[in-house]
Design a protein around this motif. Structure first.
Motif, PDB file in Angstrom:
ATOM      1  N   ILE A 285      72.579  35.870  43.067  1.00  0.00           N
ATOM      2  CA  ILE A 285      72.668  34.645  42.998  1.00  0.00           C
ATOM      3  C   ILE A 285      74.196  33.999  42.636  1.00  0.00           C
ATOM      4  CG2 ILE A 285      70.522  35.192  41.626  1.00  0.00           C
ATOM      5  CD1 ILE A 285      72.605  36.316  38.542  1.00  0.00           C
ATOM      6  N   GLY A 286      74.206  32.277  42.047  1.00  0.00           N
ATOM      7  CA  GLY A 286      75.182  31.929  41.661  1.00  0.00           C
ATOM      8  C   GLY A 286      75.573  31.690  40.658  1.00  0.00           C
ATOM      9  N   LEU A 287      76.539  31.948  40.095  1.00  0.00           N
ATOM     10  CA  LEU A 287      76.686  31.451  38.731  1.00  0.00           C
ATOM     11  C   LEU A 287      78.538  30.156  38.326  1.00  0.00           C
ATOM     12  CD1 LEU A 287      76.341  34.727  37.256  1.00  0.00           C
ATOM     13  CD2 LEU A 287      75.241  32.684  36.306  1.00  0.00           C
ATOM     14  N   THR A 288      78.143  29.071  38.162  1.00  0.00           N
ATOM     15  CA  THR A 288      79.357  28.763  37.720  1.00  0.00           C
ATOM     16  C   THR A 288      80.170  29.040  35.942  1.00  0.00           C
ATOM     17  OG1 THR A 288      78.584  26.782  36.331  1.00  0.00           O
ATOM     18  CG2 THR A 288      77.411  26.319  38.346  1.00  0.00           C
ATOM     19  N   GLY A 289      80.829  28.191  36.358  1.00  0.00           N
ATOM     20  CA  GLY A 289      81.686  28.401  35.079  1.00  0.00           C
ATOM     21  C   GLY A 289      80.834  28.261  33.278  1.00  0.00           C
TER      22      GLY A 289
ATOM     23  N   THR B  46      73.286  40.910  44.236  1.00  0.00           N
ATOM     24  CA  THR B  46      74.664  39.465  44.690  1.00  0.00           C
ATOM     25  C   THR B  46      75.277  38.330  44.092  1.00  0.00           C
ATOM     26  OG1 THR B  46      74.557  40.527  46.548  1.00  0.00           O
ATOM     27  CG2 THR B  46      75.507  38.574  46.761  1.00  0.00           C
ATOM     28  N   VAL B  47      76.416  38.233  42.710  1.00  0.00           N
ATOM     29  CA  VAL B  47      76.247  37.347  42.143  1.00  0.00           C
ATOM     30  C   VAL B  47      77.844  36.867  43.007  1.00  0.00           C
ATOM     31  CG1 VAL B  47      77.516  36.607  39.832  1.00  0.00           C
ATOM     32  CG2 VAL B  47      75.943  38.622  40.591  1.00  0.00           C
ATOM     33  N   VAL B  48      77.524  35.293  43.720  1.00  0.00           N
ATOM     34  CA  VAL B  48      78.927  34.698  43.433  1.00  0.00           C
ATOM     35  C   VAL B  48      79.270  33.578  42.173  1.00  0.00           C
ATOM     36  CG1 VAL B  48      79.129  32.773  45.525  1.00  0.00           C
ATOM     37  CG2 VAL B  48      77.547  35.263  46.294  1.00  0.00           C
TER      38      VAL B  48
END
Length: 263
Positions: free
Chosen positions: A106-110, A128-130
């Protein structure tokens, strides 16, 4: 500001007072000590101390009887956003977390809402965290059950995000199941937007690496348009927001092909 935003908030802690002061400055460009003291149910001396603290941090300029913003474009720093709509953001994060299963990438912005999403995922396995958010990375780095990937880039002090070409190069070649995005505005016509153009470009790079794009935002951002477009609305698959969001605007988002979840 609207009547709801100016409602009396009683017995608030300092962090909440500072957030309220900055929110008023963001909306109106100036604040008055007497008005703040009455609305927040504290003494004028307390408000003056709050304004002095914020002035020391170069977030406002004090005037006789109040304060004004330091510049024309005003963005609330992340450290003061957390107190705003906190309960709604936690519910949104809990709903977002139900979309994530062990083993996903997964992806996380701020942003404060994405930070809450990260906190809901700390006990997952083989995740997995990007992320390009330094504050999220610092919370997840100590979790041995998670694989954490942090982009490079230069750090924006307002949002704790790493942005720019280095961040975008770090994302090239990655494949994500889902990306969760915090935004400053979402509109059926303007798409999803943020205050900073370089941040917008980096967030778009993250979107382009994901199969499923989810905007997580409280209702105060629905219908707003910030300075820089991240992407058009047709790039967004789903929006998770709270039940206070304008129903007509949510209907327009659905008509544009976006799945909308309210909590």
């Amino acid at each position: 500001m609207n009547a709801q935003a100016r409602c009396i908030v009683r017995h608030v802690h300092q962090a909440e007072r500072l957030s309220a002061i900055l929110a008023d400055l963001s909306a109106d460009g100036s604040v008055e000590v007497t008005d703040l003291a009455s609305r927040l149910d504290v003494s004028a001396a307390t408000i003056r101390r709050d304004l002095e603290l914020l002035e020391e941090q170069r977030l406002l300029a004090r005037t006789h009887g109040g304060a004004v913003t330091m510049g024309v474009l005003y963005e609330l720093p992340l450290r003061y956003k957390g107190a705003r709509h906190h309960d709604e953001k936690r519910k949104i994060a809990q709903a977002a977390a139900t979309m994530v299963t062990d083993g996903m990438s997964i992806g996380l912005t701020g942003g404060t809402t994405c930070t809450e999403v990260a906190r809901e995922l700390v006990d997952r396995e083989r995740l997995t965290v990007v992320t390009n958010a330094l504050n999220i990375a610092s919370e997840l780095a100590i979790r041995p059950n998670l694989k954490l990937v942090v982009t490079g880039g230069y750090a924006r002090p307002e949002s704790y995000e790493l942005v720019g070409p280095l961040a975008e190069q770090a994302l090239a070649g990655l494949n994500l199941d889902v990306v969760f995005l915090g935004v400053d505005g979402i509109s059926p016509t303007a798409g999803i937007t943020t205050h900073h153009e370089v941040e917008a470009h980096t967030n778009l790079a993250l979107i382009e690496r994901a199969r499923h794009v989810v905007v997580v935002t409280d209702s105060s951002k629905i219908g707003l348009v910030a300075f820089a477009q991240i992407c058009p609305i047709d790039r967004v698959h789903e929006v998770i927001t709270d039940a206070e969001a304008d129903r007509d605007l949510l209907a327009e988002l659905r008509e544009a092909g976006v799945d909308v979840v309210t909590v």
